[in-house]
Scaffold this motif. Sequence first.
Motif, PDB file in Angstrom:
ATOM      1  N   ASP A  60     -15.759   6.032   6.879  1.00  0.00           N
ATOM      2  CA  ASP A  60     -14.745   6.668   7.726  1.00  0.00           C
ATOM      3  C   ASP A  60     -13.706   7.417   6.896  1.00  0.00           C
ATOM      4  OD1 ASP A  60     -13.092   4.696   6.657  1.00  0.00           O
ATOM      5  OD2 ASP A  60     -12.591   3.796   8.593  1.00  0.00           O
ATOM      6  N   SER A  62     -11.678   6.079   4.597  1.00  0.00           N
ATOM      7  CA  SER A  62     -10.560   5.259   4.132  1.00  0.00           C
ATOM      8  C   SER A  62     -10.835   4.728   2.722  1.00  0.00           C
ATOM      9  CB  SER A  62     -10.287   4.100   5.093  1.00  0.00           C
ATOM     10  OG  SER A  62     -11.422   3.278   5.218  1.00  0.00           O
ATOM     11  N   HIS A  64     -10.222   1.700   0.155  1.00  0.00           N
ATOM     12  CA  HIS A  64      -9.916   0.270   0.084  1.00  0.00           C
ATOM     13  C   HIS A  64      -9.758  -0.079  -1.386  1.00  0.00           C
ATOM     14  CE1 HIS A  64     -11.213  -0.561   4.314  1.00  0.00           C
ATOM     15  NE2 HIS A  64     -11.714   0.644   4.108  1.00  0.00           N
ATOM     16  N   VAL A  79      -5.111  -0.454   1.830  1.00  0.00           N
ATOM     17  CA  VAL A  79      -6.074   0.354   2.586  1.00  0.00           C
ATOM     18  C   VAL A  79      -5.339   1.631   2.971  1.00  0.00           C
ATOM     19  CG1 VAL A  79      -7.536   0.542   4.631  1.00  0.00           C
ATOM     20  CG2 VAL A  79      -7.297  -1.676   3.470  1.00  0.00           C
ATOM     21  N   VAL A  80      -5.916   2.763   2.585  1.00  0.00           N
ATOM     22  CA  VAL A  80      -5.293   4.058   2.852  1.00  0.00           C
ATOM     23  C   VAL A  80      -6.256   4.868   3.708  1.00  0.00           C
ATOM     24  CG1 VAL A  80      -4.199   6.079   1.835  1.00  0.00           C
ATOM     25  CG2 VAL A  80      -4.274   3.943   0.542  1.00  0.00           C
ATOM     26  N   HIS A  81      -5.768   5.350   4.840  1.00  0.00           N
ATOM     27  CA  HIS A  81      -6.606   6.107   5.765  1.00  0.00           C
ATOM     28  C   HIS A  81      -6.452   7.603   5.519  1.00  0.00           C
ATOM     29  CE1 HIS A  81      -7.574   2.483   7.986  1.00  0.00           C
ATOM     30  NE2 HIS A  81      -6.306   2.138   7.820  1.00  0.00           N
ATOM     31  N   PRO A  82      -7.484   8.380   5.845  1.00  0.00           N
ATOM     32  CA  PRO A  82      -7.374   9.831   5.689  1.00  0.00           C
ATOM     33  C   PRO A  82      -6.124  10.350   6.397  1.00  0.00           C
ATOM     34  CG  PRO A  82      -9.624   9.226   6.239  1.00  0.00           C
ATOM     35  CD  PRO A  82      -8.785   7.988   6.391  1.00  0.00           C
ATOM     36  N   GLU A  84      -3.135   9.885   5.162  1.00  0.00           N
ATOM     37  CA  GLU A  84      -2.041   9.144   4.551  1.00  0.00           C
ATOM     38  C   GLU A  84      -1.993   9.470   3.058  1.00  0.00           C
ATOM     39  OE1 GLU A  84      -2.322   5.183   7.410  1.00  0.00           O
ATOM     40  OE2 GLU A  84      -2.915   5.013   5.311  1.00  0.00           O
ATOM     41  N   TRP A  86      -0.989   8.116  -0.765  1.00  0.00           N
ATOM     42  CA  TRP A  86      -0.826   6.874  -1.520  1.00  0.00           C
ATOM     43  C   TRP A  86      -0.558   7.218  -2.977  1.00  0.00           C
ATOM     44  CZ3 TRP A  86      -4.754   4.373  -4.818  1.00  0.00           C
ATOM     45  CH2 TRP A  86      -4.390   3.087  -5.224  1.00  0.00           C
ATOM     46  N   ASP A  97      -4.587  11.582  -1.111  1.00  0.00           N
ATOM     47  CA  ASP A  97      -4.907  11.394   0.305  1.00  0.00           C
ATOM     48  C   ASP A  97      -6.416  11.225   0.336  1.00  0.00           C
ATOM     49  OD1 ASP A  97      -5.762  11.779   2.938  1.00  0.00           O
ATOM     50  OD2 ASP A  97      -4.381  13.417   3.322  1.00  0.00           O
TER      51      ASP A  97
END
Length: 103
Positions: A60, A62, A64, A79-82, A84, A86, A97
């Motif tokens: 997906d 993301s 981890h 955990v960084v999602h598209p 976002e 970091w 991102d």
Amino acid sequence: MPDIVVLRPDGVRDEEWTPAADALLVVEIASRSTEMNDRGSKPLYYAEAGIPVYWRIARDGSLHVYELLDGPEYTVTTVVHPGETWATDYPFPMTLDPADLTD
């Protein structure tokens, strides 16, 4: 074999096999055919080898982040999602991102 390996600055290079002790970070980019191993056996092997940080980019998109903290197994620390952003200093300073890592 991980998709990406970040080695210690003084680590062995230009060899077919690099000692696990020279790895600072390993990254796996999941696909349908690799997802089960990327979430199951590979982190166990990497942790057993003492690789301090493991990143898994899920299907997906993301990111981890797993770290060896207190014990022989990885702990999910981020955990960084598209979409976002970091920032990290390990293994070197960067801001990313996860959307920029996959298409």
